[in-house]
Design a protein around this motif. Structure first.
Motif, PDB file in Angstrom:
ATOM      1  N   PHE A 126       0.803  -1.217   0.000  1.00  0.00           N
ATOM      2  CA  PHE A 126       0.000   0.000   0.000  1.00  0.00           C
ATOM      3  C   PHE A 126       0.838   1.270   0.000  1.00  0.00           C
ATOM      4  CE2 PHE A 126      -3.597  -2.634   0.648  1.00  0.00           C
ATOM      5  CZ  PHE A 126      -4.717  -1.864   0.365  1.00  0.00           C
ATOM      6  N   SER A 127       2.133   1.159   0.316  1.00  0.00           N
ATOM      7  CA  SER A 127       2.974   2.365   0.300  1.00  0.00           C
ATOM      8  C   SER A 127       3.138   2.922  -1.108  1.00  0.00           C
ATOM      9  CB  SER A 127       4.348   2.063   0.906  1.00  0.00           C
ATOM     10  OG  SER A 127       5.044   1.106   0.118  1.00  0.00           O
ATOM     11  N   ALA A 128       2.871   2.082  -2.130  1.00  0.00           N
ATOM     12  CA  ALA A 128       2.908   2.587  -3.504  1.00  0.00           C
ATOM     13  C   ALA A 128       1.797   3.609  -3.742  1.00  0.00           C
ATOM     14  CB  ALA A 128       2.769   1.418  -4.488  1.00  0.00           C
ATOM     15  N   PHE A 129       0.739   3.544  -2.922  1.00  0.00           N
ATOM     16  CA  PHE A 129      -0.393   4.469  -3.053  1.00  0.00           C
ATOM     17  C   PHE A 129      -0.429   5.480  -1.904  1.00  0.00           C
ATOM     18  CE2 PHE A 129      -1.476   0.087  -4.292  1.00  0.00           C
ATOM     19  CZ  PHE A 129      -1.566   0.245  -5.666  1.00  0.00           C
ATOM     20  N   VAL A 130       0.070   5.042  -0.751  1.00  0.00           N
ATOM     21  CA  VAL A 130       0.123   5.909   0.440  1.00  0.00           C
ATOM     22  C   VAL A 130       1.564   5.881   0.941  1.00  0.00           C
ATOM     23  CG1 VAL A 130      -0.963   6.443   2.649  1.00  0.00           C
ATOM     24  CG2 VAL A 130      -2.235   5.093   0.952  1.00  0.00           C
ATOM     25  N   PRO A 131       2.437   6.727   0.390  1.00  0.00           N
ATOM     26  CA  PRO A 131       3.889   6.629   0.668  1.00  0.00           C
ATOM     27  C   PRO A 131       4.240   6.694   2.153  1.00  0.00           C
ATOM     28  CG  PRO A 131       3.469   8.100  -1.181  1.00  0.00           C
ATOM     29  CD  PRO A 131       2.140   7.785  -0.591  1.00  0.00           C
ATOM     30  N   GLN A 132       3.511   7.440   2.961  1.00  0.00           N
ATOM     31  CA  GLN A 132       3.868   7.609   4.368  1.00  0.00           C
ATOM     32  C   GLN A 132       3.715   6.325   5.188  1.00  0.00           C
ATOM     33  OE1 GLN A 132       1.637   9.282   2.545  1.00  0.00           O
ATOM     34  NE2 GLN A 132      -0.051  10.134   3.774  1.00  0.00           N
ATOM     35  N   LEU A 133       3.005   5.297   4.637  1.00  0.00           N
ATOM     36  CA  LEU A 133       2.835   4.051   5.380  1.00  0.00           C
ATOM     37  C   LEU A 133       4.169   3.348   5.622  1.00  0.00           C
ATOM     38  CD1 LEU A 133      -0.371   2.397   3.828  1.00  0.00           C
ATOM     39  CD2 LEU A 133      -0.111   3.447   6.079  1.00  0.00           C
ATOM     40  N   GLU A 134       5.051   3.379   4.637  1.00  0.00           N
ATOM     41  CA  GLU A 134       6.325   2.672   4.774  1.00  0.00           C
ATOM     42  C   GLU A 134       7.173   3.273   5.889  1.00  0.00           C
ATOM     43  OE1 GLU A 134       8.979  -0.332   4.090  1.00  0.00           O
ATOM     44  OE2 GLU A 134       6.948  -0.094   3.303  1.00  0.00           O
ATOM     45  N   LYS A 135       7.027   4.577   6.113  1.00  0.00           N
ATOM     46  CA  LYS A 135       7.794   5.225   7.190  1.00  0.00           C
ATOM     47  C   LYS A 135       7.157   4.969   8.551  1.00  0.00           C
ATOM     48  CE  LYS A 135       9.390   9.012   4.218  1.00  0.00           C
ATOM     49  NZ  LYS A 135       9.385  10.490   4.005  1.00  0.00           N
ATOM     50  N   MET A 136       5.836   5.036   8.620  1.00  0.00           N
ATOM     51  CA  MET A 136       5.161   4.909   9.910  1.00  0.00           C
ATOM     52  C   MET A 136       5.060   3.450  10.370  1.00  0.00           C
ATOM     53  SD  MET A 136       2.071   7.680   9.242  1.00  0.00           S
ATOM     54  CE  MET A 136       1.408   7.502  10.887  1.00  0.00           C
TER      55      MET A 136
END
Length: 481
Positions: free
Chosen positions: A318-328
């Protein structure tokens, strides 16, 4: 004053009952003349067997014959060998019920005779043929307090036109005795006994069979269907119509449906033996009942993704669509919780059955502690069409989902472009959610059928506000025990 208050209360109660009776049915069963004719064939076969077992009492008395004197007679051991009903028909009597007319029936029996004349005694046997028997039966149809159909004999009449007897031996005065004394008593007795058998057969055969009609049907652990009659069956010139409540309800807590059933404008179709009219109210109470039972909630986890799908349900995907997920939440498994904020509402028209469901999709990250961290809440809408059929006495169906539209209702991870999630949500819907929904719909919902009835030659048509199902029926008798 107390009496007046009681009268007012009784009047109000009567009005409430009348209004309840006047409620439109959510489900209608129409039995055509062809269906009645089929049922009539089986009923006549049963009645014929019942009449063949008719027991007749002995007849005795005194009778004076001119030039002979007073004769004491006894007719005993009357044995009915057969009773045949070769010609009969069933007719609809508008606003009353059903009428069965039997003509040219005949019976055969034998017995013993004994006479005493002064000091003379004699005895022998005889054979008797009863011909041109006419029987008319009026059936009154109704419903009981539980909403089950009822049937009773409103009227029965029997007329015997011809009785022929053959005595053993040649005794002319015996024929005279029979014609003048015994035959009228025998005729009256047989006519009365036939109607007794008819009334008994209705009570012991027809009425118990009608009670096999399920007025409530349990579907699963969550819901059931109320098929109770809202009014007695109505006979018209062409069919017998039965209005049923046709309402799904939650087994855990039954609550009032917040919308009324609409009147159904049945088409004048009579090609099939029976027709079922399932209104939009019927289907919409299903959504209402399952929503009230908390059953319209569905969770998707990574283990549910089919093997052929080339991604996993996690923050990496999902980080491909919501980039901030990979950081959080780096490389963290996710869960999607789908729920309906309100009961789905469908419409039925000549073009088919359709609905536009509204679904909330809450996304969570599954933390190492197994607790859930909320990520974002999406709103989903889509046009859904349905294919409906009948299988093994159940209404079955399958859904087809159109293009999905998404909106962001809330985010705990910041803003992002919702339209980029469109393709992946389409995959979740078509690969996971839809197959599970269609598997449940393929199990179907039971039609209100009495015991041992099978349907064939199925017809499915859509009309304004209701689905019309037509079918021929076949009765499957129980095998030998």
């Amino acid at each position: 004053m107390a009496a007046r208050g009681l009268a007012v209360a009784c009047g109000a109660l009567a009005l409430c009952l009348a209004l309840a009776r006047a409620t439109n049915p959510g489900f209608v069963v129409r039995i055509t003349q062809a269906g009645l004719d089929y049922a009539h064939q089986h009923a006549i076969a049963v009645l014929e067997k019942e009449l063949a077992q008719l027991k007749l009492p002995d007849i005795s008395g005194d009778f004076r014959i001119r030039h002979v004197g007073k004769v004491r007679y006894e007719i005993s051991r009357l044995d009915l060998r057969s009773f045949h009903l070769p010609y009969s028909r069933i007719s609809l009597v508008p606003n009353v019920g059903l009428q069965v007319a039997i003509s040219n029936a005949f019976a055969e029996l034998d017995g013993n005779w004994r006479v005493k004349l002064h000091f003379i005694r004699d005895h022998g046997s005889f054979d008797l043929n009863v011909e041109n028997v006419y029987i008319k039966i009026n059936l009154k149809l109704g419903s009981d307090a539980a909403g089950k159909p009822t049937a009773d004999t409103a009227d029965c009449s029997t007329r015997i036109s011809k009785v022929r007897v053959h005595f053993s031996g040649k005794f002319g005065w015996l024929y005279n005795l029979f014609d003048r004394a015994i035959e009228p008593r025998f005729r009256d007795m047989l006519q009365s006994k036939v109607c007794e058998i008819v009334a008994s057969s209705v009570r012991s055969e027809l009425q118990p069979y009608l009670r096999t009609l399920p007025v409530t049907a349990r579907i699963d652990a969550k819901a059931g269907i109320d098929y109770s009659l809202v009014a007695p069956p109505t006979a018209t010139a062409q069919s017998l119509d039965v209005g049923l409540k046709g309402e799904f309800f939650s087994l855990a807590h039954r609550s009032a449906v917040p919308f009324p059933p609409l009147a159904l404008a049945f088409p004048p179709d009579h090609d099939r033996m029976v027709y079922f009219g399932a209104s939009s109210y019927f289907f919409n109470t299903a959504g209402f009942a399952y929503h009230a039972a908390g059953a319209l909630v569905f969770e998707i986890t990574d283990s549910m993704i089919p093997k052929g799908v080339e991604f996993h349900l996690n923050t990496t995907t999902f980080s491909a669509f919501v980039p901030q997920l990979e950081k959080m939440y780096p490389d963290t498994p996710m869960k999607l919780r789908l729920s309906a904020p309100s009961a789905p509402f469908l419409t039925i028209g000549p073009g088919g059955l359709s609905l536009t469901p509204v679904v909330d999709i809450q996304a969570y990250a599954i933390l190492p502690s197994s607790s859930l961290a909320p990520l974002f809440l999406l709103g989903l809408t889509s046009n859904v069409s349905a294919v409906v059929d009948v299988k093994s006495g159940h209404i079955v169906g399958s859904l087809k989902v159109g293009r999905i539209k998404l909106s962001l209702k809330h985010s705990d991870v910041g803003t992002f472009q919702v339209r980029t999630l469109q393709s992946i949500m389409n995959i979740f819907a078509s690969s996971i959610l839809l197959p599970r929904l269609n598997a449940r719909l393929d199990q179907g919902f039971p039609l209100p059928l009495p015991d041992r009835i099978q349907l064939s030659n199925i017809l499915v048509r859509f009309h304004q506000n209701f689905l019309l199902l037509g079918a021929d029926v076949q009765y499957q008798p129980r095998g030998p025990r």
